[in-house]
Write an enzyme that holds these catalytic residues in place. Sequence first.
Site, PDB file in Angstrom:
ATOM      1  N   ASP A   1       3.125  12.268   1.349  1.00  0.00           N
ATOM      2  CA  ASP A   1       2.793  10.845   1.219  1.00  0.00           C
ATOM      3  C   ASP A   1       2.626  10.382  -0.230  1.00  0.00           C
ATOM      4  O   ASP A   1       1.871   9.452  -0.509  1.00  0.00           O
ATOM      5  CB  ASP A   1       1.517  10.495   2.010  1.00  0.00           C
ATOM      6  CG  ASP A   1       1.648  10.835   3.475  1.00  0.00           C
ATOM      7  OD1 ASP A   1       2.785  10.813   3.987  1.00  0.00           O
ATOM      8  OD2 ASP A   1       0.612  11.109   4.108  1.00  0.00           O
TER       9      ASP A   1
ATOM     10  N   LYS B   1       7.477   9.234  -1.813  1.00  0.00           N
ATOM     11  CA  LYS B   1       8.863   9.715  -1.940  1.00  0.00           C
ATOM     12  C   LYS B   1       9.849   8.684  -1.416  1.00  0.00           C
ATOM     13  O   LYS B   1      10.887   8.436  -2.030  1.00  0.00           O
ATOM     14  CB  LYS B   1       9.041  11.035  -1.146  1.00  0.00           C
ATOM     15  CG  LYS B   1       8.189  12.172  -1.660  1.00  0.00           C
ATOM     16  CD  LYS B   1       8.321  13.412  -0.798  1.00  0.00           C
ATOM     17  CE  LYS B   1       7.742  13.277   0.591  1.00  0.00           C
ATOM     18  NZ  LYS B   1       6.279  13.130   0.655  1.00  0.00           N
TER      19      LYS B   1
ATOM     20  N   GLY C   1       6.855  10.653   7.288  1.00  0.00           N
ATOM     21  CA  GLY C   1       6.861   9.198   7.422  1.00  0.00           C
ATOM     22  C   GLY C   1       7.078   8.634   6.036  1.00  0.00           C
ATOM     23  O   GLY C   1       6.196   8.720   5.189  1.00  0.00           O
ATOM     24  N   HIS C   2       8.269   8.133   5.789  1.00  0.00           N
ATOM     25  CA  HIS C   2       8.611   7.635   4.456  1.00  0.00           C
ATOM     26  C   HIS C   2       8.730   6.112   4.509  1.00  0.00           C
ATOM     27  O   HIS C   2       9.545   5.575   5.247  1.00  0.00           O
ATOM     28  CB  HIS C   2       9.924   8.268   3.969  1.00  0.00           C
ATOM     29  CG  HIS C   2       9.826   9.764   3.805  1.00  0.00           C
ATOM     30  ND1 HIS C   2      10.876  10.549   3.440  1.00  0.00           N
ATOM     31  CD2 HIS C   2       8.770  10.606   3.953  1.00  0.00           C
ATOM     32  CE1 HIS C   2      10.479  11.817   3.364  1.00  0.00           C
ATOM     33  NE2 HIS C   2       9.209  11.875   3.681  1.00  0.00           N
TER      34      HIS C   2
ATOM     35  N   GLN D   1       7.191  16.068   3.106  1.00  0.00           N
ATOM     36  CA  GLN D   1       5.913  16.734   2.866  1.00  0.00           C
ATOM     37  C   GLN D   1       5.730  16.947   1.347  1.00  0.00           C
ATOM     38  O   GLN D   1       6.286  16.185   0.575  1.00  0.00           O
ATOM     39  CB  GLN D   1       5.813  18.064   3.639  1.00  0.00           C
ATOM     40  CG  GLN D   1       5.733  17.892   5.157  1.00  0.00           C
ATOM     41  CD  GLN D   1       7.078  17.679   5.838  1.00  0.00           C
ATOM     42  OE1 GLN D   1       8.031  18.396   5.606  1.00  0.00           O
ATOM     43  NE2 GLN D   1       7.168  16.676   6.683  1.00  0.00           N
TER      44      GLN D   1
END
Length: 399
Positions: free
Chosen positions: A12, A15, A39-40, A211
């Site tokens: 988080d 990225k 989750g991007h 990650q």
Amino acid sequence: MNLAVMGMQFGDEGKGKIVDYLAERFDIIARYCGGSNAGHTVVWHGKKFKLHLVPSGVLRGKIGVLGNGMVIDLEVLKKELEELKDEGIEPRIVISSRAHVVTPLHREMDALEDKIRNIGTTKRGIGPTYETKVKRIGIRIIDLFNREELKKKLRLISRFWNMDVRDDEIERVSRMLHSLAMEFRNSVEDVEIWLQKAISSGKSVLFEGAQGAMLDVDFGTYPFVTSSNTNSLGIFSGLGLPPKLLDKVMGVSKAYTTRVGEGPFPTELKGKMAEELREKGHEYGATTGRPRRVGWLDLPILRYATLLNGIEEVALTKVDVLQGLKEIPVAVKYRCGNEIKEYPPPLLNKCEPIYEYLDGWDSLEDEAFKRYLEFIEKNVGVKIRIVSYGAEREETLEL
Ligand code: GDP
Ligand code: IMO
Ligand code: MG
């Protein structure tokens, strides 16, 4: 030029935003590890896109590759592509024939296991899917096309896990997975060959990390990690590329630190300051919505991420969240028992941070902000190339 963009902390780091910002300069954006635990977030003209499996660069019209090192939940992928379609985005994606598939059995096992060992996983079936891969009972994308074989494989997993899945359930799951695979069949490729051909013909690739360094199964805060090599070493096995094809590695770090789930976090804050940073930074997980734990910047972690990944340049995100503070603590080393450490040791829970206190800033023009950047550069041995001061694409400075 092929570039990797890697998380330097516990995930988080931003990225998604940085990949979206840089994607314009590349032809292909490739993911190599993890699955829908990621989750991007990309924010574009006030609109928020949360991507779990599809590489962030597709919003810029680039080809998105899902490598063999990923674990793919086709139900999630389908939903994600439908949501993008609703926004008028229909990306070209390429899925590795060798990637392993997350099934409802894997998701169920994830929930069961985590009740016992309590890592605080995302319950997306990630660990169990890597487990069946290594156990050699896994299901690859290519295996979904033969429904009789697929049923056998599902039964085998059920037997290994003593799940006693009923025949009608095996029937239903195999039908569902097979029909999803048929929908995606034109996107399935032997990516290791496809990608190298693309590179040979002059295409450039941006490798999108998922990650972060401290969640890597080998070098993170084991056992509180995810189940893949999230670090740059994972790129090669996760896409079938030789190391010489990676030219440069950029790390992404927040100006402070966050973590979702359990595990050691030396600079973690509690109480009022933690709440302030969490609210100001909207620190809630993009995948599970859980509140993120927050703390000060941890330079031993950034040093370690730099060493492991071969990072030369850094994108520092969320500097806006620290703006306005009088003084900012930064961990420069750890005290672990009676030893001083510059890097996180394998038993990080035994370490206390040693802080230095830097002046806060009220604007990015302030000398104190420049000193914050220089302090990180000097202590970690990197160049900060990008500063992000908001979630929007435009809120980005290139130094
Ligand atoms: P990722 O998993 O590394 O892609 O990061 P996430 O998307 O899970 O979390 C980063 C969050 O911070 C997202 O909500 C982004 O929209 C947001 N974000 C990224 N950069 C900045 C920034 O510079 N400032 C602020 N305030 N938010 C940012
Ligand atoms: P992105 O790509 C933050 C964390 C989970 C849990 C641990 C193991 O958005 O940075 P898993 O479901 O992978 O078995 O969970 O890892 N985790 C993440 N934390 N960002 C992520 O991805 C994460 N992916 C997994 O919270 O602590
Ligand atoms: Mg995320």
